[in-house]
Design an enzyme around this catalytic site. Structure first.
Site, PDB file in Angstrom:
ATOM      1  N   TYR A 142       0.825  -1.219   0.000  1.00 56.33           N
ATOM      2  CA  TYR A 142       0.000   0.000   0.000  1.00 56.33           C
ATOM      3  C   TYR A 142       0.856   1.265   0.000  1.00 56.33           C
ATOM      4  CZ  TYR A 142      -4.141  -2.805   1.029  1.00 56.33           C
ATOM      5  OH  TYR A 142      -5.164  -3.711   0.970  1.00 56.33           O
ATOM      6  N   LYS A 191       3.169 -15.493   3.295  1.00 60.68           N
ATOM      7  CA  LYS A 191       3.188 -16.317   2.080  1.00 60.68           C
ATOM      8  C   LYS A 191       4.662 -16.617   1.802  1.00 60.68           C
ATOM      9  CE  LYS A 191       1.015 -18.191  -1.440  1.00 60.68           C
ATOM     10  NZ  LYS A 191       0.256 -19.444  -1.247  1.00 60.68           N
ATOM     11  N   ASP A 223      -3.224 -18.304   2.408  1.00 62.50           N
ATOM     12  CA  ASP A 223      -4.343 -19.023   1.774  1.00 62.50           C
ATOM     13  C   ASP A 223      -4.962 -20.010   2.771  1.00 62.50           C
ATOM     14  OD1 ASP A 223      -1.801 -20.075   1.533  1.00 62.50           O
ATOM     15  OD2 ASP A 223      -2.170 -21.126  -0.342  1.00 62.50           O
ATOM     16  N   ASP A 247      -5.674  -6.632   5.591  1.00 60.19           N
ATOM     17  CA  ASP A 247      -6.863  -5.955   5.074  1.00 60.19           C
ATOM     18  C   ASP A 247      -7.920  -6.996   4.715  1.00 60.19           C
ATOM     19  OD1 ASP A 247      -8.599  -4.130   4.036  1.00 60.19           O
ATOM     20  OD2 ASP A 247      -7.320  -3.447   2.402  1.00 60.19           O
ATOM     21  N   ASP A 251     -11.400  -8.337   7.152  1.00 62.92           N
ATOM     22  CA  ASP A 251     -12.774  -8.238   6.634  1.00 62.92           C
ATOM     23  C   ASP A 251     -13.469  -9.590   6.720  1.00 62.92           C
ATOM     24  OD1 ASP A 251     -12.846  -5.568   6.062  1.00 62.92           O
ATOM     25  OD2 ASP A 251     -13.370  -5.811   3.958  1.00 62.92           O
TER      26      ASP A 251
END
Ligand code: NAD
Length: 356
Positions: A142, A191, A223, A247, A251
């Site tokens: 970001y 990851k 994942d 992020d 959610d």
């Protein structure tokens, strides 16, 4: 105690939900003998309309001078055509960076009285959902460079993701310290089978863990984490992860607890000054109709009391008032269930104040 709170009402339902949270803070101030002084800091679409920029210098100054910042939500379709550098959410990114807010803390807790709103199978929900996502907030992709170039007759885009050890280390400490106050288990999500930033993340978090021998550390690929959150959320206590993964996972985590309108979050840096907000956006589809659920913002104010002002008893009082209103059957539209008593934003705020 006297505390100054910068107030960003923002756009859409922002002014409605922040108004109710301020009412609750005032009830707390009356009950416990505190004085909260509110200073308005326009940000978002309303600031673009009034000042031409999403975060005017005067608002930034107000936030940097305050003891804490309370935010509703910013943005809406009216400002979607703004150039990327002048969109409402740029104001939020700039504010997070200027305040040095490197950690976002988002609890995922299912209220016993709202278990019917949990979209997971009943036997999974019955095991309970009570974990916290600690997300790195001012690093990673970001905040890397974003470029789109013309190459061989087509467009090509690139986003740079980078992390330095110190950026990982400080957020890892927040996670381990939080775990010590909970069930002493940290799951670090990355990851590392693909990304160099993740390999550095895993190595650094493992080094930090040495200072917390009483806390269990597990590593999980992102994942798998996305899968495990819906398969068995009861296994998690504290999840710590980088900005982009955080992020998405936070959610997902909030969705499984019921309504998006119920969940608060806090963003912290060094020291006690933080930014407190609900996790949802400005909900333009229901703005101005007295239909917004203010509970996420009220619970964000409770987090401000607990983490920003060290007022644990006051925070407990607000959370207990919310629990009591739910137990009495009152519901805003987003959490309405059969047999519930439907109320609007203003009435929900009044009912919570009444129980403080
Ligand atoms: P949203 O969270 O605003 O709304 C999603 C859905 O949830 C809508 O149907 C909405 O009515 C409902 N909802 C959200 N909060 C609610 C509440 N308190 N009570 C009842 N229902 C509620 O997400 P979106 O529609 O994708 O985004 C709308 C705008 O908000 C966009 O401009 C987006 O950029 C912005 N946004 C801002 C923030 C922020 O300020 N931190 C965060 C996310 C999105």
């Amino acid at each position: 105690m006297n505390k100054t709170i910068a107030v960003i009402r923002g756009d859409g339902i922002g002014p409605e939900i922040v108004g109710e949270a301020i009412g609750v803070l005032d009830a707390v101030a009356d009950k416990f003998g505190h004085a909260f002084i509110y200073q308005e800091a326009p940000m978002g679409g309303c600031a673009i309309d009034a000042f031409g920029v999403p975060l005017p210098e005067s608002s930034l100054h107000t936030c940097l001078q305050a003891d804490s910042v309370l935010l509703g939500a910013v943005g809406g379709p009216r400002w979607d055509a703004q150039p990327p550098v002048n969109r409402p959410e740029r104001g939020l990114l700039k504010l997070r960076e200027a305040m040095g807010l490197y950690t976002n803390i988002r609890p995922a807790r299912m209220f016993a009285d709202l278990s019917a709103a949990c979209p997971l199978r009943a036997d999974i929900a019955a095991r309970g959902i009570d974990f916290v996502v600690v997300r790195e907030l001012i690093g990673g992709v970001y905040f890397g460079s974003h470029t789109t170039v013309e190459e061989n007759g087509e467009q090509k885009a690139e986003d740079i993701m980078s992390y330095a050890e110190h950026e990982i280390r400080r957020v890892a400490h927040v996670a381990f310290q939080m775990a010590r106050k909970r069930r002493r288990r940290v799951t670090s999500v990355d990851k590392a089978n693909v990304l160099d930033t993740s390999r550095l993340w895993r190595k650094t978090v493992t080094e930090v863990a040495a200072a917390y021998p009483d806390v269990e550390l597990l590593h999980m690929y992102v994942d798998n984490a996305a899968m495990q959150i819906v398969r068995d959320p009861s296994q998690f206590d504290v999840i710590v992860t980088e900005n982009l993964f955080g992020d998405i996972l936070s959610d997902e985590a909030s969705q499984i607890t019921g309504s998006i309108g119920m969940i608060p979050s806090s963003s912290m840096g060094e020291g006690s000054r933080g930014l407190y907000e609900p996790i949802h956006g400005s909900a333009p589809d229901i703005a101005g109709q007295d239909r917004a659920n203010p509970i996420g913002t009220v619970l964000a104010a409770a987090m401000m009391l607990r983490y920003g002002f060290d007022m644990a008893a006051e925070a407990d009082t607000v959370e207990a008032a919310v629990d009591a209103v739910l137990k009495d059957g009152y519901r805003c539209g987003d959490i309405m269930q059969s047999g519930g008593r439907l109320v609007g934003c203003r009435e929900m705020g009044r009912l919570i104040r009444e129980r403080i």
